[in-house]
Write a protein that holds these residues in place. Sequence first.
Motif, PDB file in Angstrom:
ATOM      1  N   LEU A 258       0.820  -1.211   0.000  1.00 45.58           N
ATOM      2  CA  LEU A 258       0.000   0.000   0.000  1.00 45.58           C
ATOM      3  C   LEU A 258       0.858   1.267   0.000  1.00 45.58           C
ATOM      4  O   LEU A 258       1.899   1.314   0.652  1.00 45.58           O
ATOM      5  CB  LEU A 258      -0.918   0.012   1.232  1.00 45.58           C
ATOM      6  N   ARG A 259       0.406   2.264  -0.730  1.00 39.99           N
ATOM      7  CA  ARG A 259       1.104   3.550  -0.766  1.00 39.99           C
ATOM      8  C   ARG A 259       0.476   4.479   0.272  1.00 39.99           C
ATOM      9  O   ARG A 259      -0.334   5.352  -0.054  1.00 39.99           O
ATOM     10  CB  ARG A 259       1.027   4.149  -2.162  1.00 39.99           C
ATOM     11  N   ILE A 260       0.853   4.254   1.507  1.00 36.84           N
ATOM     12  CA  ILE A 260       0.332   5.044   2.613  1.00 36.84           C
ATOM     13  C   ILE A 260       1.497   5.497   3.484  1.00 36.84           C
ATOM     14  O   ILE A 260       2.650   5.141   3.239  1.00 36.84           O
ATOM     15  CB  ILE A 260      -0.674   4.226   3.465  1.00 36.84           C
ATOM     16  N   ASN A 261       1.187   6.294   4.499  1.00 35.03           N
ATOM     17  CA  ASN A 261       2.212   6.775   5.414  1.00 35.03           C
ATOM     18  C   ASN A 261       3.021   5.611   5.974  1.00 35.03           C
ATOM     19  O   ASN A 261       2.457   4.612   6.438  1.00 35.03           O
ATOM     20  CB  ASN A 261       1.536   7.538   6.564  1.00 35.03           C
ATOM     21  N   ARG A 262       4.343   5.717   5.920  1.00 31.77           N
ATOM     22  CA  ARG A 262       5.201   4.607   6.313  1.00 31.77           C
ATOM     23  C   ARG A 262       5.018   4.207   7.769  1.00 31.77           C
ATOM     24  O   ARG A 262       4.974   3.017   8.092  1.00 31.77           O
ATOM     25  CB  ARG A 262       6.677   4.969   6.078  1.00 31.77           C
ATOM     26  N   ILE A 263       4.915   5.194   8.644  1.00 33.35           N
ATOM     27  CA  ILE A 263       4.758   4.886  10.066  1.00 33.35           C
ATOM     28  C   ILE A 263       3.460   4.118  10.292  1.00 33.35           C
ATOM     29  O   ILE A 263       3.429   3.112  11.023  1.00 33.35           O
ATOM     30  CB  ILE A 263       4.768   6.180  10.905  1.00 33.35           C
ATOM     31  N   PHE A 264       2.379   4.574   9.655  1.00 37.46           N
ATOM     32  CA  PHE A 264       1.093   3.895   9.786  1.00 37.46           C
ATOM     33  C   PHE A 264       1.167   2.493   9.190  1.00 37.46           C
ATOM     34  O   PHE A 264       0.639   1.527   9.770  1.00 37.46           O
ATOM     35  CB  PHE A 264      -0.005   4.699   9.095  1.00 37.46           C
ATOM     36  N   LYS A 265       1.826   2.384   8.029  1.00 37.26           N
ATOM     37  CA  LYS A 265       1.943   1.087   7.364  1.00 37.26           C
ATOM     38  C   LYS A 265       2.687   0.079   8.246  1.00 37.26           C
ATOM     39  O   LYS A 265       2.204  -1.028   8.486  1.00 37.26           O
ATOM     40  CB  LYS A 265       2.689   1.228   6.034  1.00 37.26           C
ATOM     41  N   TYR A 266       3.858   0.465   8.749  1.00 34.40           N
ATOM     42  CA  TYR A 266       4.655  -0.459   9.558  1.00 34.40           C
ATOM     43  C   TYR A 266       3.981  -0.757  10.892  1.00 34.40           C
ATOM     44  O   TYR A 266       4.094  -1.872  11.415  1.00 34.40           O
ATOM     45  CB  TYR A 266       6.056   0.101   9.765  1.00 34.40           C
ATOM     46  N   SER A 267       3.289   0.227  11.432  1.00 32.20           N
ATOM     47  CA  SER A 267       2.556  -0.004  12.686  1.00 32.20           C
ATOM     48  C   SER A 267       1.454  -1.037  12.474  1.00 32.20           C
ATOM     49  O   SER A 267       1.247  -1.928  13.304  1.00 32.20           O
ATOM     50  CB  SER A 267       1.954   1.303  13.204  1.00 32.20           C
ATOM     51  N   LEU A 268       0.761  -0.919  11.341  1.00 33.92           N
ATOM     52  CA  LEU A 268      -0.307  -1.861  11.012  1.00 33.92           C
ATOM     53  C   LEU A 268       0.255  -3.262  10.804  1.00 33.92           C
ATOM     54  O   LEU A 268      -0.335  -4.256  11.262  1.00 33.92           O
ATOM     55  CB  LEU A 268      -1.039  -1.389   9.761  1.00 33.92           C
ATOM     56  N   MET A 269       1.403  -3.348  10.138  1.00 31.82           N
ATOM     57  CA  MET A 269       2.040  -4.640   9.897  1.00 31.82           C
ATOM     58  C   MET A 269       2.463  -5.290  11.216  1.00 31.82           C
ATOM     59  O   MET A 269       2.296  -6.504  11.403  1.00 31.82           O
ATOM     60  CB  MET A 269       3.246  -4.469   8.974  1.00 31.82           C
ATOM     61  N   VAL A 270       2.992  -4.495  12.130  1.00 29.98           N
ATOM     62  CA  VAL A 270       3.396  -5.018  13.437  1.00 29.98           C
ATOM     63  C   VAL A 270       2.186  -5.510  14.220  1.00 29.98           C
ATOM     64  O   VAL A 270       2.234  -6.573  14.859  1.00 29.98           O
ATOM     65  CB  VAL A 270       4.161  -3.942  14.241  1.00 29.98           C
ATOM     66  N   LEU A 271       1.090  -4.757  14.167  1.00 28.13           N
ATOM     67  CA  LEU A 271      -0.128  -5.156  14.877  1.00 28.13           C
ATOM     68  C   LEU A 271      -0.670  -6.487  14.352  1.00 28.13           C
ATOM     69  O   LEU A 271      -1.077  -7.359  15.137  1.00 28.13           O
ATOM     70  CB  LEU A 271      -1.198  -4.069  14.739  1.00 28.13           C
ATOM     71  N   VAL A 272      -0.657  -6.661  13.035  1.00 30.81           N
ATOM     72  CA  VAL A 272      -1.133  -7.916  12.448  1.00 30.81           C
ATOM     73  C   VAL A 272      -0.194  -9.059  12.828  1.00 30.81           C
ATOM     74  O   VAL A 272      -0.641 -10.174  13.126  1.00 30.81           O
ATOM     75  CB  VAL A 272      -1.254  -7.798  10.916  1.00 30.81           C
ATOM     76  N   ALA A 273       1.120  -8.780  12.843  1.00 28.89           N
ATOM     77  CA  ALA A 273       2.094  -9.799  13.247  1.00 28.89           C
ATOM     78  C   ALA A 273       1.874 -10.213  14.703  1.00 28.89           C
ATOM     79  O   ALA A 273       1.945 -11.405  15.051  1.00 28.89           O
ATOM     80  CB  ALA A 273       3.511  -9.275  13.056  1.00 28.89           C
ATOM     81  N   LEU A 274       1.579  -9.248  15.556  1.00 31.25           N
ATOM     82  CA  LEU A 274       1.296  -9.548  16.961  1.00 31.25           C
ATOM     83  C   LEU A 274       0.009 -10.361  17.096  1.00 31.25           C
ATOM     84  O   LEU A 274      -0.101 -11.222  17.983  1.00 31.25           O
ATOM     85  CB  LEU A 274       1.183  -8.243  17.759  1.00 31.25           C
ATOM     86  N   LEU A 275      -0.954 -10.096  16.210  1.00 35.34           N
ATOM     87  CA  LEU A 275      -2.192 -10.872  16.223  1.00 35.34           C
ATOM     88  C   LEU A 275      -1.898 -12.337  15.886  1.00 35.34           C
ATOM     89  O   LEU A 275      -2.427 -13.245  16.535  1.00 35.34           O
ATOM     90  CB  LEU A 275      -3.190 -10.286  15.227  1.00 35.34           C
ATOM     91  N   ILE A 276      -1.066 -12.551  14.883  1.00 29.24           N
ATOM     92  CA  ILE A 276      -0.682 -13.914  14.502  1.00 29.24           C
ATOM     93  C   ILE A 276      -0.029 -14.625  15.691  1.00 29.24           C
ATOM     94  O   ILE A 276      -0.377 -15.767  16.023  1.00 29.24           O
ATOM     95  CB  ILE A 276       0.282 -13.893  13.302  1.00 29.24           C
ATOM     96  N   LEU A 277       0.915 -13.944  16.325  1.00 25.35           N
ATOM     97  CA  LEU A 277       1.612 -14.521  17.475  1.00 25.35           C
ATOM     98  C   LEU A 277       0.639 -14.797  18.616  1.00 25.35           C
ATOM     99  O   LEU A 277       0.704 -15.854  19.262  1.00 25.35           O
ATOM    100  CB  LEU A 277       2.716 -13.574  17.940  1.00 25.35           C
TER     101      LEU A 277
END
Length: 242
Positions: A176-195
């Motif tokens: 996605l072409r969105i704000n990098r901080i928001f993008k990486y924060s969202l990716m980390v949150l999803v990764a934490l959900l998986i864990l």
Amino acid sequence: MKKAVYRIIKSIRTLLSELFHAKDSRLPYIITVIVSLVIVVGGINLFIELTDTLKTDTLARYDTAVTDYIISFRNPSLTTFFKFVTDIGDVTGYLIVLILFVLLSWRIIKSWKYVLQSVVVLVLATLSNMALKRFVDRARPGIEHLVTVKTLSYPSGHAMGAMAFFGFLIYLISKLRINRIFKYSLMVLVALLILSIGISRIYLGVHYPSDVAGGFIAGFIWVVFCILIFDVIQIFRRDPEV
């Protein structure tokens, strides 16, 4: 990297055309998919063989130690939280996420391709998990179960599905072409959900840690495989003559 992939595919196409004396540009795509499926089937068989070697006293001690440590934190609040998390990794949870994904695709992305791809990844992971459970035939842990389970234990279907489905969402978010901080924060949150989904299965007493680890590994294999196939399909659609 993409140029290198194009060169490899073009070389494969030329080789296949010479071998089969065919000019059909779809031939490399068809054979690539077939070969990829063979690799997956072979990988599943290898996964089962490796799993058989894990039935050792060392693994049993590891499973017991990790399980005892995790369930030592049991309390009403954590139990409520992990029951909620584990429900996200179940059928109802995936349906809710898919509905939200559909709305997002309809209003913002304007494309159904990624929704269909996500469903494909989840279905493949679910079907292969059912097959793996039957082949390995491992019983559930003998400790108290805080939720009801009816299937076999290895690999964890919740862990495998979470890694495959939400792992693929992480891949889509990264594009996605969105704000990098928001993008990486969202990716980390999803990764934490998986864990968290994986840990919830141990906490609730329905899986060994090795079940969860096996589910994560198998789910990750499906993510990588599907991304590869989707990218190859996209390349051939854009330029059948590559």
